[in-house]
Design an enzyme around this catalytic site. Structure first.
Site, short mmCIF file in Angstrom:
data_model
loop_
_atom_site.label_atom_id
_atom_site.label_comp_id
_atom_site.label_asym_id
_atom_site.label_seq_id
_atom_site.Cartn_x
_atom_site.Cartn_y
_atom_site.Cartn_z
N LYS A 188 -32.07 12.78 -21.27
CA LYS A 188 -31.51 11.45 -21.01
C LYS A 188 -30.62 11.00 -22.17
O LYS A 188 -30.95 11.23 -23.33
CB LYS A 188 -32.64 10.43 -20.81
CG LYS A 188 -33.53 10.75 -19.61
CD LYS A 188 -34.77 9.87 -19.57
CE LYS A 188 -34.47 8.52 -18.96
NZ LYS A 188 -35.73 7.73 -18.77
N GLU A 234 -37.75 13.62 -22.03
CA GLU A 234 -38.90 12.96 -21.43
C GLU A 234 -39.50 13.88 -20.39
O GLU A 234 -38.77 14.59 -19.69
CB GLU A 234 -38.39 11.69 -20.74
CG GLU A 234 -39.33 10.53 -20.79
CD GLU A 234 -38.62 9.24 -20.43
OE1 GLU A 234 -38.31 8.46 -21.33
OE2 GLU A 234 -38.37 9.02 -19.23
N LYS A 235 -40.79 13.87 -20.26
CA LYS A 235 -41.45 14.62 -19.20
C LYS A 235 -40.95 14.06 -17.88
O LYS A 235 -40.81 12.85 -17.71
CB LYS A 235 -42.97 14.41 -19.33
CG LYS A 235 -43.77 14.96 -18.19
CD LYS A 235 -44.62 16.14 -18.68
CE LYS A 235 -45.26 16.85 -17.49
NZ LYS A 235 -44.54 18.06 -17.08
N HIS A 275 -30.41 8.06 -9.25
CA HIS A 275 -30.97 7.22 -10.31
C HIS A 275 -30.39 5.81 -10.34
O HIS A 275 -30.49 5.12 -11.34
CB HIS A 275 -30.80 7.89 -11.69
CG HIS A 275 -31.31 9.29 -11.75
ND1 HIS A 275 -32.60 9.63 -11.39
CD2 HIS A 275 -30.71 10.44 -12.11
CE1 HIS A 275 -32.76 10.92 -11.53
NE2 HIS A 275 -31.63 11.45 -11.96
N ARG A 328 -29.91 -7.98 -20.59
CA ARG A 328 -28.92 -8.77 -19.86
C ARG A 328 -29.53 -9.26 -18.55
O ARG A 328 -30.66 -8.90 -18.23
CB ARG A 328 -27.72 -7.90 -19.53
CG ARG A 328 -28.14 -6.68 -18.74
CD ARG A 328 -27.00 -5.88 -18.20
NE ARG A 328 -27.42 -4.52 -17.90
CZ ARG A 328 -28.06 -4.13 -16.82
NH1 ARG A 328 -28.35 -5.02 -15.88
NH2 ARG A 328 -28.42 -2.88 -16.64
N ARG A 378 -28.47 -3.85 -1.77
CA ARG A 378 -27.15 -3.83 -2.40
C ARG A 378 -26.15 -3.28 -1.40
O ARG A 378 -26.29 -2.12 -0.97
CB ARG A 378 -27.15 -2.93 -3.63
CG ARG A 378 -28.07 -3.39 -4.73
CD ARG A 378 -27.78 -2.60 -5.98
NE ARG A 378 -28.74 -2.90 -7.02
CZ ARG A 378 -28.58 -2.58 -8.30
NH1 ARG A 378 -27.49 -1.94 -8.68
NH2 ARG A 378 -29.50 -2.88 -9.19
P1 ADP Z 1 -30.47 4.00 -16.70
O1 ADP Z 1 -30.51 3.12 -17.90
O2 ADP Z 1 -29.31 4.92 -16.65
O3 ADP Z 1 -30.70 3.25 -15.43
P2 ADP Z 1 -33.28 4.78 -16.79
O4 ADP Z 1 -33.94 5.30 -18.00
O5 ADP Z 1 -33.56 3.36 -16.40
O6 ADP Z 1 -31.70 5.02 -16.89
O7 ADP Z 1 -33.66 5.71 -15.57
C1 ADP Z 1 -33.01 5.58 -14.34
C2 ADP Z 1 -33.80 6.24 -13.26
O8 ADP Z 1 -33.97 7.64 -13.57
C3 ADP Z 1 -35.21 5.72 -13.09
O9 ADP Z 1 -35.28 4.54 -12.33
C4 ADP Z 1 -35.85 6.91 -12.38
O10 ADP Z 1 -35.46 6.98 -11.04
C5 ADP Z 1 -35.23 8.08 -13.11
N1 ADP Z 1 -36.09 8.50 -14.26
C6 ADP Z 1 -35.99 8.03 -15.53
N2 ADP Z 1 -36.94 8.60 -16.32
C7 ADP Z 1 -37.65 9.44 -15.54
C8 ADP Z 1 -38.77 10.34 -15.77
N3 ADP Z 1 -39.31 10.49 -16.97
N4 ADP Z 1 -39.23 11.06 -14.72
C9 ADP Z 1 -38.66 10.95 -13.50
N5 ADP Z 1 -37.62 10.14 -13.22
C10 ADP Z 1 -37.11 9.38 -14.22
#
Ligand code: ADP
Length: 451
Positions: free
Chosen positions: A160, A202-203, A237, A294, A340
């Site tokens: 990420k 992240e796992k 996502h 925000r 949305r």
């Molecule tokens: P952004 O800031 O780009 O929205 P996030 O960290 O909020 O990124 O993650 C967005 C989406 O990605 C989450 O809502 C989920 O669907 C997926 N996601 C994030 N972390 C994980 C994880 N550790 N395992 C599985 N899916 C994840």
């Protein structure tokens, strides 16, 4: 403490309209800013004054700090509301406002800086005793270290972007063989989107729900939460449907996740409105994911169930007015859902800008439409494809779903493709109706449509 006399809204589209409405109800005059192509946009028509800030390209208009600050100065605006997107999470902008003697309606530059570094934020929260998903402690500096950490964490893992947002810069690596490519792709996307290739690991949680908590914090140190939202219906996502409360939330769950959110906000001395996002696994374990510094797109579902106008609260907090209610006074009532509506093909998600030839908005009890579109307007290809948010409120989840179905049937947009058909499918889906879903829902549903 006195409220502002005049606020400039550094944004466009539905969120600019949303903020103007809050200002009107508070008796505050408004200044809209617009790019060349937005001359006829609804936000410029609804504001008391408007200023052209540059060409369509957002780097030269909606992200142009000097032009926006000059617009605030020449119109005697005392404060700026950034909405979401554009400059809303830019700590340099918040700082530049401060230096110019203009109030930034939002968190402190330090809050924004930490929230914008997701790897660091996770580290801070972990040290405060808030559970986080296993993975790297902070950012990973090289592919080799990353691979070692991934091996320890256990595949599959997610790579990420530290500076990520909007679901971009996220890649899954199912095993060691896929790791190199995923690392490269995530880094490249992070660079392209955020100018920063830093990654963390992240796992991968396979059947997760995305549950987030709205918080509001005044300048006197009072912090409360307004309950949770479930944003598990996503594509790539990115959120598509949001609801409050979460179908999986019990009173005990809400109390626990609310306490984590407050603890997270306190840890960084958070100010103004914000969202603490969590991952909930299939066993109901809660893990901190990130902090959004925000106003969120999906804030209206919380407004419906809590009765609190979050934008008005943001403005009052920025003016130094203490919160007028306590945690015990917040009661969550009924159920709210938001769809949305994007100008996109409902299956491929390819953008579909163009002229709206005919428009009919839904209405009736418990229906709210936040939008800047009108009959005959042109949806520009230059900006985000979100054109409307349809939000409903019902006594309970069943009533909210029935209401959403009938509101989607009433909603007619002709001339461009929209995601309305996708939402109709979601509302009819037995898994959705039961509240039994995770973040893989849309992918599964669309696979069956394409087949
Ligand atoms: P952004 O800031 O780009 O929205 P996030 O960290 O909020 O990124 O993650 C967005 C989406 O990605 C989450 O809502 C989920 O669907 C997926 N996601 C994030 N972390 C994980 C994880 N550790 N395992 C599985 N899916 C994840």
């Amino acid at each position: 403490m006195k409220l502002f006399k005049k606020i400039l809204i550094a944004n466009r589209g539905e969120i600019a309209v949303r903020v103007i409405r809050a200002c009107n109800e508070l008796g505050i005059r408004t200044v809209a800013v617009y790019s060349d192509v937005d001359r006829d946009s609804l936000h410029t028509r609804l504001a008391d004054e408007s200023v052209c800030i540059g060409p369509a390209n957002s780097a030269q208009s909606y992200n142009n700090i000097p032009n926006i600050l000059t617009s605030a100065e020449i119109t005697d605006s005392e404060a700026i509301h950034p909405g979401y997107g554009f400059l809303s999470e830019n700590p340099d902008f918040a700082e530049a406002c401060q230096k110019s003697g203009i109030v930034f309606i939002g968190p402190t530059p330090e809050n924004i800086r930490l929230g914008g570094n997701k790897a660091k934020a996770k580290q801070v929260m972990k040290r405060r005793g808030i559970p986080v998903v296993p993975g790297s402690e902070g950012p990973v500096l090289s592919e080799e270290t990353a691979l070692k950490i991934a091996g320890k964490t256990g595949f599959p893992v997610l790579l990420k972007a530290s500076a990520g947002g909007g679901g971009r810069g996220i890649r899954i690596a199912k095993d060691e063989n896929e790791f190199g490519k995923a690392f490269f792709m995530a880094q490249r996307e992070a660079f392209a989107c955020f100018g920063n290739g830093e990654l963390y690991i992240e796992k991968y949680i396979s059947e997760m729900r995305h549950v987030e908590v709205q918080i509001i914090a005044d300048t006197k140190g009072n912090i409360i939460h307004l309950g949770e939202r479930d944003c598990s219906i996503q594509r790539r996502h990115q959120k598509v449907v949001e609801e409050a409360p979460s179908p999986v939330a019990t009173e005990k769950f809400r109390k626990k996740i609310g306490e984590y959110a407050i603890k997270a906000a306190k840890a960084i001395r958070y100010r103004n409105a914000g969202t603490v996002e969590f991952i909930v696994d299939h066993r109901g374990n809660i893990y901190f994911m990130e902090m959004n510094t925000r106003l969120q797109v999906e804030h209206p579902v919380t407004e419906y169930v809590s009765g609190v106008d979050i934008v008005k609260e943001q403005i009052k907090i920025a003016a130094g007015i203490p919160l007028e209610f306590r945690q015990t006074e917040i009661k969550i009532s009924g159920h709210a859902i938001e769809c949305r509506i994007n100008a996109e093909d409902p299956v491929t998600f390819i953008p579909s800008p163009g002229k709206i030839n005919f428009l009919l908005l839904p209405g009736g009890a418990g229906v709210r439409v936040d939008t800047a579109i009108y009959n005959g307007c042109v949806v520009s290809p230059h900006y985000d494809s979100l054109i409307a948010k349809l939000i409903v409120h019902g006594r309970d989840r069943d009533e909210a779903i029935a209401r959403m179905k009938r509101a989607l049937d009433e909603f007619i947009i002709e001339g461009i493709k929209t995601t309305i058909p996708l939402h109709k499918r979601v509302m009819k889906d037995p898994g959705f109706i039961k509240g039994d879903f995770n973040t893989g829902f849309i992918e599964k549903m669309n696979l069956s449509v394409r087949a």
